[in-house]
Design a protein around this motif. Structure first.
Motif, mmCIF file in Angstrom:
data_model
loop_
_atom_site.group_PDB
_atom_site.id
_atom_site.type_symbol
_atom_site.label_atom_id
_atom_site.label_comp_id
_atom_site.label_asym_id
_atom_site.label_seq_id
_atom_site.Cartn_x
_atom_site.Cartn_y
_atom_site.Cartn_z
ATOM 1 N N ARG A 2 0.730 -0.946 -0.085
ATOM 2 C CA ARG A 2 -0.154 -0.319 0.222
ATOM 3 C C ARG A 2 0.979 1.207 0.129
ATOM 4 N NH1 ARG A 2 -5.021 -0.527 3.545
ATOM 5 N NH2 ARG A 2 -6.328 -1.898 2.357
ATOM 6 N N THR A 3 0.717 2.512 -0.826
ATOM 7 C CA THR A 3 1.189 3.497 -0.245
ATOM 8 C C THR A 3 0.482 4.310 0.317
ATOM 9 O OG1 THR A 3 -0.487 4.675 -1.817
ATOM 10 C CG2 THR A 3 1.598 3.607 -3.124
ATOM 11 N N THR A 4 1.122 5.491 1.319
ATOM 12 C CA THR A 4 0.977 6.348 1.929
ATOM 13 C C THR A 4 -0.642 7.182 1.526
ATOM 14 O OG1 THR A 4 2.039 8.233 1.079
ATOM 15 C CG2 THR A 4 3.040 6.898 2.833
ATOM 16 N N LEU A 5 -1.227 6.867 -0.280
ATOM 17 C CA LEU A 5 -2.627 7.582 -0.463
ATOM 18 C C LEU A 5 -3.373 6.649 0.520
ATOM 19 C CD1 LEU A 5 -1.835 8.128 -4.027
ATOM 20 C CD2 LEU A 5 -1.527 9.614 -1.692
ATOM 21 N N ALA A 29 -10.790 5.343 2.540
ATOM 22 C CA ALA A 29 -10.854 6.094 0.980
ATOM 23 C C ALA A 29 -10.668 4.782 -0.361
ATOM 24 C CB ALA A 29 -10.392 7.134 0.574
ATOM 25 N N TRP A 30 -9.270 4.313 0.399
ATOM 26 C CA TRP A 30 -7.834 3.270 -0.758
ATOM 27 C C TRP A 30 -9.620 2.004 -0.680
ATOM 28 C CZ3 TRP A 30 -5.798 2.946 -4.838
ATOM 29 C CH2 TRP A 30 -5.350 1.763 -5.281
ATOM 30 N N ASP A 31 -10.206 1.918 0.248
ATOM 31 C CA ASP A 31 -10.793 0.369 0.807
ATOM 32 C C ASP A 31 -12.276 0.605 0.269
ATOM 33 O OD1 ASP A 31 -8.956 -0.852 2.508
ATOM 34 O OD2 ASP A 31 -9.818 -0.207 3.872
ATOM 35 N N ALA A 32 -12.597 1.884 0.253
ATOM 36 C CA ALA A 32 -13.727 2.409 -0.760
ATOM 37 C C ALA A 32 -13.609 1.677 -2.246
ATOM 38 C CB ALA A 32 -14.256 3.249 0.014
ATOM 39 N N VAL A 33 -12.544 3.235 -2.687
ATOM 40 C CA VAL A 33 -12.531 2.732 -4.064
ATOM 41 C C VAL A 33 -12.455 1.139 -4.450
ATOM 42 C CG1 VAL A 33 -10.331 3.735 -6.246
ATOM 43 C CG2 VAL A 33 -10.849 4.794 -4.878
ATOM 44 N N GLU A 34 -11.684 0.681 -3.889
ATOM 45 C CA GLU A 34 -11.454 -0.670 -4.388
ATOM 46 C C GLU A 34 -13.184 -1.590 -4.574
ATOM 47 O OE1 GLU A 34 -8.052 -3.183 -2.079
ATOM 48 O OE2 GLU A 34 -6.422 -2.574 -3.406
ATOM 49 N N PHE A 35 -13.552 -1.286 -3.514
ATOM 50 C CA PHE A 35 -14.789 -2.158 -3.283
ATOM 51 C C PHE A 35 -15.807 -1.839 -4.300
ATOM 52 C CE2 PHE A 35 -19.174 -1.572 -1.176
ATOM 53 C CZ PHE A 35 -19.194 -3.130 -1.478
ATOM 54 N N LEU A 51 -18.124 7.688 -5.305
ATOM 55 C CA LEU A 51 -15.894 6.998 -6.017
ATOM 56 C C LEU A 51 -15.073 8.068 -6.494
ATOM 57 C CD1 LEU A 51 -14.610 4.910 -7.398
ATOM 58 C CD2 LEU A 51 -15.561 5.029 -9.565
ATOM 59 N N GLN A 52 -16.174 9.536 -6.918
ATOM 60 C CA GLN A 52 -15.291 10.772 -6.985
ATOM 61 C C GLN A 52 -14.927 11.388 -6.087
ATOM 62 O OE1 GLN A 52 -14.521 11.447 -10.333
ATOM 63 N NE2 GLN A 52 -12.852 12.892 -8.903
ATOM 64 N N HIS A 53 -15.898 11.211 -4.831
ATOM 65 C CA HIS A 53 -15.299 11.978 -4.160
ATOM 66 C C HIS A 53 -14.276 10.894 -2.920
ATOM 67 C CE1 HIS A 53 -19.323 13.559 -3.214
ATOM 68 N NE2 HIS A 53 -18.215 14.772 -4.322
ATOM 69 N N CYS A 54 -14.278 9.580 -3.031
ATOM 70 C CA CYS A 54 -12.838 8.914 -2.598
ATOM 71 C C CYS A 54 -11.831 8.688 -3.903
ATOM 72 C CB CYS A 54 -13.243 7.228 -2.783
ATOM 73 S SG CYS A 54 -15.068 6.534 -1.521
ATOM 74 N N LEU A 55 -12.122 9.075 -4.984
ATOM 75 C CA LEU A 55 -10.834 8.923 -5.991
ATOM 76 C C LEU A 55 -9.809 10.304 -5.295
ATOM 77 C CD1 LEU A 55 -12.209 8.309 -8.923
ATOM 78 C CD2 LEU A 55 -9.781 6.806 -8.137
ATOM 79 N N SER A 70 -20.422 10.835 1.462
ATOM 80 C CA SER A 70 -20.850 9.867 0.159
ATOM 81 C C SER A 70 -20.636 8.268 -0.094
ATOM 82 C CB SER A 70 -19.562 10.244 -0.812
ATOM 83 O OG SER A 70 -20.310 11.854 -0.817
ATOM 84 N N PHE A 71 -20.157 7.970 0.228
ATOM 85 C CA PHE A 71 -20.317 6.542 0.231
ATOM 86 C C PHE A 71 -20.961 5.575 0.985
ATOM 87 C CE2 PHE A 71 -18.652 2.068 2.122
ATOM 88 C CZ PHE A 71 -18.062 1.564 0.656
ATOM 89 N N VAL A 72 -20.920 6.368 2.399
ATOM 90 C CA VAL A 72 -21.949 5.743 3.217
ATOM 91 C C VAL A 72 -23.769 6.046 2.524
ATOM 92 C CG1 VAL A 72 -23.817 6.165 5.481
ATOM 93 C CG2 VAL A 72 -20.762 6.060 5.678
#
Length: 82
Positions: A2-5, A29-35, A51-55, A70-72
């Motif tokens: 994993r990166t620091t992002l 946010a990274w977990d959310a993007v992958e999900f 997706l956009q807000h997580c990115l 946004s994810f919730v």
């Protein structure tokens, strides 16, 4: 590796259950993007916004709190949020 992002932590982890057997804990946010990229459900406006807000959070454009909200919202719309 994993990166620091990937350490854009959500204020609280989100528990999501798909198909009544697969539980996912989304803590960053990274977990959310992958999900979201593996998401089997509909990909409507709430999905696209999440997706956009997580990115954006990963890029430092917006906050992890905004991505979390946004994810919730997207998961509530799909009825999979615990």
């Amino acid at each position: 590796m994993r990166t620091t992002l990937s350490y854009k932590r959500f204020p609280t982890p989100v528990r999501v259950i798909i198909r009544q057997s697969q539980e996912n804990i989304i803590a960053t946010a990274w977990d959310a993007v992958e999900f979201l990229r593996r998401w089997p459900g509909k990909r409507g406006l709430a999905y696209r916004r999440a997706l956009q807000h997580c990115l954006d959070a990963l890029d430092g454009i917006s906050s992890p709190q905004k991505a979390w909200a946004s994810f919730v919202s997207a998961m509530k719309e799909e009825g999979v949020l615990i």
